[in-house]
Design an enzyme around this catalytic site. Structure first.
Site, PDB file in Angstrom:
ATOM      1  N   GLY A 111     -12.305   1.442  -1.868  1.00  0.00           N
ATOM      2  CA  GLY A 111     -11.606   2.661  -1.487  1.00  0.00           C
ATOM      3  C   GLY A 111     -11.381   2.828  -0.003  1.00  0.00           C
ATOM      4  O   GLY A 111     -11.161   3.945   0.469  1.00  0.00           O
ATOM      5  N   SER A 112     -11.381   1.723   0.743  1.00  0.00           N
ATOM      6  CA  SER A 112     -11.178   1.898   2.187  1.00  0.00           C
ATOM      7  C   SER A 112      -9.763   2.405   2.483  1.00  0.00           C
ATOM      8  O   SER A 112      -9.565   3.179   3.426  1.00  0.00           O
ATOM      9  CB  SER A 112     -11.471   0.605   2.951  1.00  0.00           C
ATOM     10  OG  SER A 112     -10.478  -0.361   2.714  1.00  0.00           O
ATOM     11  N   ASN A 113      -8.795   2.016   1.666  1.00  0.00           N
ATOM     12  CA  ASN A 113      -7.441   2.566   1.871  1.00  0.00           C
ATOM     13  C   ASN A 113      -7.383   4.046   1.505  1.00  0.00           C
ATOM     14  O   ASN A 113      -6.735   4.833   2.192  1.00  0.00           O
ATOM     15  CB  ASN A 113      -6.413   1.782   1.061  1.00  0.00           C
ATOM     16  CG  ASN A 113      -5.980   0.523   1.778  1.00  0.00           C
ATOM     17  OD1 ASN A 113      -5.225   0.591   2.744  1.00  0.00           O
ATOM     18  ND2 ASN A 113      -6.489  -0.611   1.339  1.00  0.00           N
TER      19      ASN A 113
ATOM     20  N   LEU B  88      -6.029  -1.941 -10.099  1.00  0.00           N
ATOM     21  CA  LEU B  88      -5.804  -3.274 -10.664  1.00  0.00           C
ATOM     22  C   LEU B  88      -5.141  -3.298 -12.033  1.00  0.00           C
ATOM     23  O   LEU B  88      -4.748  -4.357 -12.503  1.00  0.00           O
ATOM     24  CB  LEU B  88      -7.126  -4.053 -10.701  1.00  0.00           C
ATOM     25  CG  LEU B  88      -7.788  -4.206  -9.321  1.00  0.00           C
ATOM     26  CD1 LEU B  88      -9.013  -5.087  -9.423  1.00  0.00           C
ATOM     27  CD2 LEU B  88      -6.808  -4.754  -8.296  1.00  0.00           C
TER      28      LEU B  88
ATOM     29  N   ILE C 269       0.642  -0.457 -14.708  1.00  0.00           N
ATOM     30  CA  ILE C 269       0.991   0.933 -15.026  1.00  0.00           C
ATOM     31  C   ILE C 269       1.907   0.926 -16.251  1.00  0.00           C
ATOM     32  O   ILE C 269       2.961   0.268 -16.229  1.00  0.00           O
ATOM     33  CB  ILE C 269       1.725   1.602 -13.832  1.00  0.00           C
ATOM     34  CG1 ILE C 269       0.917   1.429 -12.529  1.00  0.00           C
ATOM     35  CG2 ILE C 269       1.983   3.078 -14.125  1.00  0.00           C
ATOM     36  CD1 ILE C 269      -0.466   2.032 -12.537  1.00  0.00           C
TER      37      ILE C 269
ATOM     38  N   HIS D  22       0.223  -3.986  -1.587  1.00  0.00           N
ATOM     39  CA  HIS D  22      -0.179  -5.342  -1.978  1.00  0.00           C
ATOM     40  C   HIS D  22      -0.562  -6.099  -0.717  1.00  0.00           C
ATOM     41  O   HIS D  22       0.155  -6.033   0.281  1.00  0.00           O
ATOM     42  CB  HIS D  22       0.976  -6.041  -2.708  1.00  0.00           C
ATOM     43  CG  HIS D  22       0.566  -7.348  -3.276  1.00  0.00           C
ATOM     44  ND1 HIS D  22      -0.157  -7.457  -4.450  1.00  0.00           N
ATOM     45  CD2 HIS D  22       0.716  -8.612  -2.803  1.00  0.00           C
ATOM     46  CE1 HIS D  22      -0.412  -8.734  -4.685  1.00  0.00           C
ATOM     47  NE2 HIS D  22       0.099  -9.454  -3.690  1.00  0.00           N
TER      48      HIS D  22
ATOM     49  N   ASP E 168       4.162  -5.826  -9.167  1.00  0.00           N
ATOM     50  CA  ASP E 168       4.478  -6.237  -7.789  1.00  0.00           C
ATOM     51  C   ASP E 168       5.954  -6.539  -7.550  1.00  0.00           C
ATOM     52  O   ASP E 168       6.281  -7.383  -6.708  1.00  0.00           O
ATOM     53  CB  ASP E 168       3.660  -7.493  -7.400  1.00  0.00           C
ATOM     54  CG  ASP E 168       2.168  -7.195  -7.375  1.00  0.00           C
ATOM     55  OD1 ASP E 168       1.787  -6.037  -7.176  1.00  0.00           O
ATOM     56  OD2 ASP E 168       1.390  -8.151  -7.568  1.00  0.00           O
TER      57      ASP E 168
ATOM     58  N   GLU F 201      -3.424  -2.545   6.708  1.00  0.00           N
ATOM     59  CA  GLU F 201      -3.238  -1.552   5.643  1.00  0.00           C
ATOM     60  C   GLU F 201      -3.629  -0.156   6.122  1.00  0.00           C
ATOM     61  O   GLU F 201      -2.911   0.812   5.883  1.00  0.00           O
ATOM     62  CB  GLU F 201      -4.079  -1.925   4.413  1.00  0.00           C
ATOM     63  CG  GLU F 201      -3.593  -3.200   3.750  1.00  0.00           C
ATOM     64  CD  GLU F 201      -4.337  -3.537   2.466  1.00  0.00           C
ATOM     65  OE1 GLU F 201      -3.723  -4.126   1.576  1.00  0.00           O
ATOM     66  OE2 GLU F 201      -5.534  -3.220   2.362  1.00  0.00           O
TER      67      GLU F 201
HETATM   68  C1  GAR Z   1      -6.448  -3.771  -0.690  1.00  0.00           C
HETATM   69  O1  GAR Z   1      -6.436  -4.856   0.198  1.00  0.00           O
HETATM   70  C2  GAR Z   1      -5.166  -3.738  -1.502  1.00  0.00           C
HETATM   71  O2  GAR Z   1      -4.063  -4.227  -0.817  1.00  0.00           O
HETATM   72  C3  GAR Z   1      -5.533  -4.648  -2.641  1.00  0.00           C
HETATM   73  O3  GAR Z   1      -6.852  -4.311  -2.965  1.00  0.00           O
HETATM   74  C4  GAR Z   1      -7.533  -3.958  -1.759  1.00  0.00           C
HETATM   75  C5  GAR Z   1      -8.319  -2.680  -2.003  1.00  0.00           C
HETATM   76  O4  GAR Z   1      -9.165  -2.427  -0.917  1.00  0.00           O
HETATM   77  N1  GAR Z   1      -4.645  -4.442  -3.764  1.00  0.00           N
HETATM   78  C6  GAR Z   1      -4.255  -5.427  -4.564  1.00  0.00           C
HETATM   79  O5  GAR Z   1      -4.654  -6.571  -4.446  1.00  0.00           O
HETATM   80  C7  GAR Z   1      -3.262  -5.017  -5.652  1.00  0.00           C
HETATM   81  N2  GAR Z   1      -2.661  -6.166  -6.258  1.00  0.00           N
HETATM   82  P1  GAR Z   1      -9.847  -0.997  -0.760  1.00  0.00           P
HETATM   83  O6  GAR Z   1     -10.514  -0.659  -2.073  1.00  0.00           O
HETATM   84  O7  GAR Z   1     -10.857  -1.183   0.335  1.00  0.00           O
HETATM   85  O8  GAR Z   1      -8.762  -0.014  -0.390  1.00  0.00           O
END
Ligand code: GAR
Length: 190
Positions: free
Chosen positions: A13-15, A85, A88, A104, A145, A174
């Site tokens: 969940g850092s994003n 992941l 949808i 992505h 994607d 990101e």
């Molecule tokens: C992120 O790097 C995002 O781009 C990727 O999962 C990570 C989640 O990081 N998403 C995918 O690979 C989708 N195909 P986070 O949980 O620290 O936000």
């Protein structure tokens, strides 16, 4: 009035945190719900710490049309996939037309599709000897994607990089660009 955002996330969940923090700073949006498919996902700790309601769904609940009404209760301007992941389902994409965005961790259309997430993406990029990678923010459609691209940003892959080093660089990209891409979209919703 502040826009409402719903975040779907499966992981750390850092994003999600970067988005929450960014909009706390400018007041343009609040995250009104976090949806996760993993009961032990780090993003749920973030939801608790931030006082944001959360919803954990199994696959049947996620694919059930009843979820649409639950999401609508929060009147989201956008649904944001931040490391989510599961694919949808079509009815969900159609219920929120042009209102669902994904990030992505590579430069789509390369290194995308089913099974291409997180470290799988970075491993593939490093193994292919790429000299650059990056991020793609795109609309969600019915195919993994492949929705219209909103923004891409690039970074170098340097000699000696492994998937961890590249993932850290990609996360920095990101955390900077994803909230700003969302802000741009919100600013242009009529
Ligand atoms: C992120 O790097 C995002 O781009 C990727 O999962 C990570 C989640 O990081 N998403 C995918 O690979 C989708 N195909 P986070 O949980 O620290 O936000």
């Amino acid at each position: 009035m502040a826009h409402s955002l719903i975040i779907f996330a499966s992981g750390r969940g850092s994003n999600a945190q970067a988005i929450i923090d960014y909009f706390k700073g400018n007041g343009k949006a609040t995250v009104s719900l976090i949806v996760s498919n993993k009961p032990d996902a780090g993003v749920l700790d973030i939801a608790r710490a931030e006082g944001i309601p959360s919803l954990v769904v199994d696959r049947a609940q996620f694919n059930d049309v009843a979820l649409v009404a639950k999401l609508r209760e929060h009147k989201p301007s956008l649904i944001v996939l931040a490391g989510f992941l599961w694919k949808i389902p079509e009815h969900l994409v159609q219920a929120f037309p042009d209102s669902m965005v994904n990030i992505h961790p590579a430069l789509l259309p390369r290194y995308g599709g089913k099974g291409m997430y997180g470290h799988h993406v970075h491993n593939a990029v490093v193994a292919a000897g790429e000299t650059e990678s990056g991020i793609t923010v795109h609309y969600v459609n019915e195919v993994y994607d492949s929705g219209n691209i909103i923004l891409q940003a690039r970074c170098k892959v340097v000699p000696g990089d492994n998937a961890d080093a590249l993932a850290a660089r990609i996360h920095r990209l990101e955390h900077y660009y994803f909230p700003r891409a969302i802000e741009f979209l919100l600013d242009n919703i009529n």
